[in-house]
Design an enzyme around this catalytic site. Structure first.
Site, PDB file in Angstrom:
ATOM      1  N   ARG A  60     -11.087 -22.191 -10.426  1.00  9.51           N
ATOM      2  CA  ARG A  60      -9.768 -20.939 -10.069  1.00  9.51           C
ATOM      3  C   ARG A  60      -8.923 -21.487  -9.503  1.00  9.51           C
ATOM      4  O   ARG A  60      -8.327 -22.252 -10.020  1.00  9.51           O
ATOM      5  CB  ARG A  60     -10.140 -20.658  -8.983  1.00  9.51           C
ATOM      6  CG  ARG A  60      -9.563 -19.597  -8.109  1.00  9.51           C
ATOM      7  CD  ARG A  60     -10.086 -18.853  -6.497  1.00  9.51           C
ATOM      8  NE  ARG A  60     -10.929 -19.587  -5.664  1.00  9.51           N
ATOM      9  CZ  ARG A  60     -11.482 -19.207  -4.847  1.00  9.51           C
ATOM     10  NH1 ARG A  60     -11.861 -17.941  -4.962  1.00  9.51           N
ATOM     11  NH2 ARG A  60     -11.619 -19.959  -3.708  1.00  9.51           N
ATOM     12  N   MET A  93      -6.414  11.014   2.397  1.00 12.00           N
ATOM     13  CA  MET A  93      -6.297   9.659   2.746  1.00 12.00           C
ATOM     14  C   MET A  93      -6.522   9.655   4.322  1.00 12.00           C
ATOM     15  O   MET A  93      -6.244   8.043   4.010  1.00 12.00           O
ATOM     16  CB  MET A  93      -4.676   9.901   2.557  1.00 12.00           C
ATOM     17  CG  MET A  93      -3.883   8.488   2.659  1.00 12.00           C
ATOM     18  SD  MET A  93      -2.114   8.677   2.698  1.00 12.00           S
ATOM     19  CE  MET A  93      -1.724   9.061   0.813  1.00 12.00           C
ATOM     20  N   LYS A  99      -9.141 -16.871   7.036  1.00  7.79           N
ATOM     21  CA  LYS A  99      -8.219 -15.865   5.980  1.00  7.79           C
ATOM     22  C   LYS A  99      -8.267 -14.612   6.273  1.00  7.79           C
ATOM     23  O   LYS A  99      -8.952 -13.531   7.006  1.00  7.79           O
ATOM     24  CB  LYS A  99      -8.704 -16.566   4.347  1.00  7.79           C
ATOM     25  CG  LYS A  99     -10.082 -16.435   4.272  1.00  7.79           C
ATOM     26  CD  LYS A  99     -10.276 -16.927   3.367  1.00  7.79           C
ATOM     27  CE  LYS A  99     -11.943 -16.262   2.327  1.00  7.79           C
ATOM     28  NZ  LYS A  99     -12.384 -17.297   1.571  1.00  7.79           N
ATOM     29  N   TYR A 117      -9.735  18.314  -1.079  1.00  7.08           N
ATOM     30  CA  TYR A 117      -9.516  18.425  -2.412  1.00  7.08           C
ATOM     31  C   TYR A 117     -10.822  18.529  -3.610  1.00  7.08           C
ATOM     32  O   TYR A 117     -11.667  18.672  -3.679  1.00  7.08           O
ATOM     33  CB  TYR A 117      -8.444  17.580  -2.572  1.00  7.08           C
ATOM     34  CG  TYR A 117      -7.661  17.270  -1.261  1.00  7.08           C
ATOM     35  CD1 TYR A 117      -6.627  17.875  -1.560  1.00  7.08           C
ATOM     36  CD2 TYR A 117      -7.461  15.833  -1.080  1.00  7.08           C
ATOM     37  CE1 TYR A 117      -5.376  17.815  -0.631  1.00  7.08           C
ATOM     38  CE2 TYR A 117      -6.384  14.735  -0.049  1.00  7.08           C
ATOM     39  CZ  TYR A 117      -5.613  15.912   0.010  1.00  7.08           C
ATOM     40  OH  TYR A 117      -4.174  16.046   0.886  1.00  7.08           O
TER      41      TYR A 117
HETATM   42  C1  LIG Z   1     -13.488 -18.143   1.448  1.00  6.88           C
HETATM   43  C2  LIG Z   1     -14.199 -19.459   2.115  1.00  6.88           C
HETATM   44  C3  LIG Z   1     -14.915 -19.413   2.445  1.00  6.88           C
HETATM   45  C4  LIG Z   1     -16.038 -18.830   3.056  1.00  6.88           C
HETATM   46  O1  LIG Z   1     -16.800 -18.378   1.783  1.00  6.88           O
HETATM   47  P1  LIG Z   1     -17.717 -16.866   2.818  1.00  6.88           P
HETATM   48  O2  LIG Z   1     -18.586 -17.027   1.497  1.00  6.88           O
HETATM   49  O3  LIG Z   1     -17.378 -15.854   3.389  1.00  6.88           O
HETATM   50  O4  LIG Z   1     -18.992 -18.277   3.517  1.00  6.88           O
HETATM   51  C5  LIG Z   1     -15.008 -21.068   1.883  1.00  6.88           C
HETATM   52  N1  LIG Z   1     -14.502 -22.593   1.453  1.00  6.88           N
HETATM   53  C6  LIG Z   1     -13.173 -21.476   0.575  1.00  6.88           C
HETATM   54  C7  LIG Z   1     -12.128 -22.399   0.255  1.00  6.88           C
HETATM   55  C8  LIG Z   1     -13.195 -20.029   0.798  1.00  6.88           C
HETATM   56  O5  LIG Z   1     -11.808 -19.681   0.705  1.00  6.88           O
END
Ligand SMILES: *Cc1c(COP(=O)(O)O)cnc(C)c1O
Length: 822
Positions: free
Chosen positions: A588, A765, A491, A716
């Site tokens: 969550r 920036m 992700k 700046y």
């Molecule tokens: C991001 C995520 C992980 C991985 O977490 P890390 O701490 O990067 O290993 C595992 N499970 C879910 C559901 C996540 O969102």
């Protein structure tokens, strides 16, 4: 190497013949079929690795003319397909390789130097090699070929052409040095020092010291620094005085050095009772280099090199790039910078590196005269062969020797008598869209060539080291059982690294599942040709048709989402694989305890949605003070998953662990684990040293250098000042690239030529300014490392009150990603 036949070895290797043909003299041994130039006179020993099995390349080796094989999996070498071959079967092909290496070593009549220790081995080896090659014909292992497999490959290079061999011995766990010693049997051993590297694999330092010291068993001379107390005590307690050669910067030793640092380098004064006092000069001022140099000097003197020669040659030693790296060049060229030595073994390694780059560019070689003993004509013939083998289609030769042999090269080539002559001729359009290997012996100063070819005002790049990715992956793979599947979280653009390229690599390495946050990311992966199953953490109604079209598997975390998806699948008559998220305390997304019964009812009546897995996410797996909570989460998860899966025909996969979880609760690996930040080289727990490497290096060039007076302000809001005045460098990276504004005003730093340059004033920036007053050699166009080796992301993150995750994912899309193997 010394020629031999397989028949000579058949008894001592303790295996069996699969088939025998004529005895042929073997002069070279290969474990990788791709690097075989001529199969004739070669032995191929396929090894079984984690991801590839060398046995699958037996026929490729045969096609190149190889007729001698030592194999470990007999079924993979079919005599009918390998007619005219000698095929010998052994239980362990690495052991066979080591056995032959030990034999070749025993035939070597020169002096063999073995180097062990925690740090500095490769540099000591390279520097010692450079100094000794002024007086002797030296054979040394390329780069850090120091492992159970690297050492045999290095030892095969030894033959009667050489007077001195230098071999590095690296171990990471108990039991390994015994093997290495049997092969290397050094006449002179150097023990550089004992540090924390690989501590985790040993019971304690004592055990590690004992293990490393096995290399010294038979050495006539043992070179060490007596200032390292535990090491000194151990050696004095275990070896006779007359075999120990000590040096010290503090007190009594065979060689006593005192190092005085100056503006432009250091002065090393050496005292030796029977030799008197000598002074040497070097450009190095840092502690580690001075320690390495003292080892090198002691070894040279032990071998009888004269102080005059050392005095003359020492200033020529230059820093050593430990790894080959890619640099961006002019006109879309990429440059492989390998400018500190030049012999055939090194050239071959560099060409293999070139071969491994996933790039579709014409290959060009810029090469100086080689420093290689042996017949000059045959050396350049070998170069021409290597070029043909690795598809190099253009050559620039620099130096009188290579020019003398220009006839052996049949690709477009130019020759120049000196580096200067070449640089004068170097116009901006000379190279276009090429992958250029720049390989020169030290004295040719090819760093000037690299400087000329490097793209000066190139923007910020994030370089991704795919080798480190592979190693990190293997490390986590080794923590869980073979039966446990590995899902990798890609992700947020693979934590900033670029999802498609990283996913491609994961697919090759054998990851079982990928996970993304949104369906768009999944679609991108499918379009890039990723075939692995992909889980999507967040999806909504608009995404449903994409999920089906691209075979993406959504996470379902609520009854309402379940119902919507159920309707969609019914209306479209499309079956969908889903994953159920159970909230066990993260609060969550996810089903809560009260949802389990109604969910079960829904699942029963919705056959088009099949539950591929059930999982939960841990809130604090990295924190030992929260372990009670984590245990509770895991227990709840198992309870609820049981209730859910009771009614299912297909047993879904259960998974709970993120990276920290894998490290700390491997007993809960279940059917699958979800690897995230660890793959990218960041240890989310900390406290111990894990064998991880950050896969990304974020770097940017210096755009301009300026002097600043004490009364002037920088940037700046006039926030930056240099109290005593000095020099600043402006870098092309700002908060819009992901260099957090909170790093401004001296909170953050970058590395230039390996030295820290703190920020001055506010981060802008697109730019920022850093203090380079103490780095006199910093010049416009030089590279500044923002994140990379030697900088722990967790330390940097802490400075601005965040976590490594945020630093990585903040690197914005306008930063170009470059992928390479080292
Ligand atoms: C991001 C995520 C992980 C991985 O977490 P890390 O701490 O990067 O290993 C595992 N499970 C879910 C559901 C996540 O969102």
């Amino acid at each position: 190497m010394t020629p031999f036949t397989l028949q000579e070895f058949s008894e001592s290797l303790d295996g069996t013949w699969i088939t025998r043909a004529h005895e042929t003299a073997i002069e070279a041994i290969f474990i990788d079929s791709r690097v075989i130039l001529h199969g004739k006179g070669s032995l191929f020993v396929p090894l079984t690795g984690n991801t590839v099995d060398g046995h699958d390349f037996i026929s490729a080796a045969y096609e190149k003319g190889v007729r001698n094989f030592i194999v470990q999996i007999p079924g993979k070498a079919v005599p009918n397909e390998l007619t005219g071959s000698n095929i010998y079967h052994v239980k362990d092909s690495v052991a066979a390789l080591q056995h032959i290496a030990a034999w070749n070593r025993r035939r070597f009549e020169g002096v063999l130097i073995g180097i062990t220790g925690s740090n500095g081995k490769t540099i000591v080896k390279e520097w010692l090699g450079q100094l000794l090659s002024n007086d002797y014909r030296v054979c040394k292992s390329p780069k850090s070929y120091n492992s159970q497999i690297g050492v045999p490959l290095s030892l095969f290079g030894l033959d009667s052409n050489y007077q001195v061999g230098i071999i590095e011995a690296g171990i990471s766990r108990p039991g390994e040095m015994q093997n290495l010693e049997k092969m290397i049997q050094p006449d002179i051993a150097i023990f550089t020092n004992l540090g924390p590297a690989h501590d985790a694999n040993f019971i304690n330092r004592e055990q590690k010291l004992n293990e490393k010291a096995l290399l010294l068993q038979r050495a006539n001379y043992i070179i060490f620094c007596s200032d390292h107390e535990p090491l000194c005590r151990f050696l004095k307690g275990n070896f006779p005085e007359d075999r120990l050669v000590s040096w010290s910067r503090k007190g009594a030793a065979d060689y006593v050095f005192s190092c005085k640092r100056r503006e432009e380098g250091s002065r090393i004064v050496m005292m030796k009772p029977d030799l008197g006092m000598f002074t040497f000069h070097t450009g190095f001022t840092d502690e580690a280099s001075l320690e390495n140099l003292c080892h090198v000097l002691t070894a040279c003197l032990t071998l009888g090199v004269s102080t005059e020669n050392i005095h003359d040659w020492l200033p020529q030693l230059k820093p050593i790039e430990m790894r080959l790296t890619l640099k961006s060049g002019i006109n879309e060229c990429l440059i492989i910078d390998d400018t500190y030595n030049n012999d055939l073994a090194g050239l071959e390694v560099a060409m293999q590196f070139m071969e491994n780059q996933p790039l579709d560019k014409k290959r060009t070689l810029i090469l100086s005269d080689l420093l290689q003993s042996g017949d000059e004509a045959s050396v350049y013939e070998k170069v021409a062969e290597l070029m043909a083998h690795y598809g190099v289609s253009r050559l620039v030769g620099v130096g009188s020797a290579i020019t003398r042999h220009r006839k052996v090269f049949d690709v477009p080539a130019e020759f120049f008598p000196s580096t200067l002559a070449f640089i004068k001729n170097l116009s901006q359009d000379k190279f276009v869209n090429e992958l250029i290997l720049v390989k020169g012996a030290r004295k040719f100063a090819f760093e000037e060539v690299v400087r000329g070819l490097e793209e000066k005002m190139h923007g910020t790049v994030l370089e991704i080291n795919l080798n480190s990715l592979v190693q990190n992956f293997r490390y986590y793979r080794s923590l869980v059982s073979d039966a446990t599947k590995l899902m990798v979280m890609v992700k947020a653009s693979a934590y900033g690294g670029g999802a498609p390229e990283i996913a491609k690599q994961l697919q090759v390495m054998g990851a079982d599942y990928l996970a993304v946050a949104y369906s768009d990311e999944g679609v991108e992966l499918r379009k890039a040709g990723i075939k692995l199953p992909i889980l999507v953490l967040n999806s909504n109604k608009e995404d449903f048709k994409h999920l089906v079209k691209y075979e993406l598997e959504p996470v379902v975390y609520s009854l309402s989402l379940f119902k919507r998806l159920a309707n969609f699948s019914l209306i479209n008559d499309s079956p969908i694989k889903i994953h159920l998220d159970i909230d066990t305390g993260m609060k969550r997304l996810g089903f809560e305890e009260k949802d389990i019964d109604p969910l079960n009812e829904w699942i029963k009546t919705t056959p088009l949605l099949s539950v591929a897995s059930i999982f939960t996410h841990l809130a604090a797996a990295d924190d030992p003070s929260r372990d009670l909570f984590t245990q509770q989460q895991l227990k709840r998860f198992l309870d609820q998953a049981k209730k859910l899966s009771k009614t299912m025909k297909q047993k879904p996969l259960l998974h709970a662990l993120n990276t920290a979880g894998i490290q700390r609760f491997p007993e809960y690996s279940l059917d699958m684990v979800r690897l995230g930040i660890g793959l990218y080289g960041v240890d989310p727990v900390g406290g111990t040293s894990l064998p991880l490497t950050q896969i990304g290096t974020l770097k940017t060039p210096i755009a301009q250098i300026k002097n600043v007076l004490p009364e002037e302000s920088v940037g700046y809001g006039q926030k930056g000042h240099l109290a005593k005045g000095g020099k600043i460098a402006t870098l092309n990276i700002g908060y819009a690239d992901g260099f957090d504004r909170r790093f401004g005003n001296g909170v953050g730093f970058v590395l230039i030529h390996g030295q820290k340059a703190p920020t001055v004033g506010n981060v802008c920036m697109d730019m920022c300014m850093v203090d380079v007053s103490s780095i006199p050699s910093a010049a416009e166009g030089d590279e500044a490392v923002i994140y990379g080796e030697g900088m722990k992301l967790s330390d940097l993150a802490e400075k601005i009150g965040t976590i490594p995750y945020e630093l990585l994912t903040n690197i914005t899309q306008r930063v170009k990603r470059v992928y390479f193997w080292d």
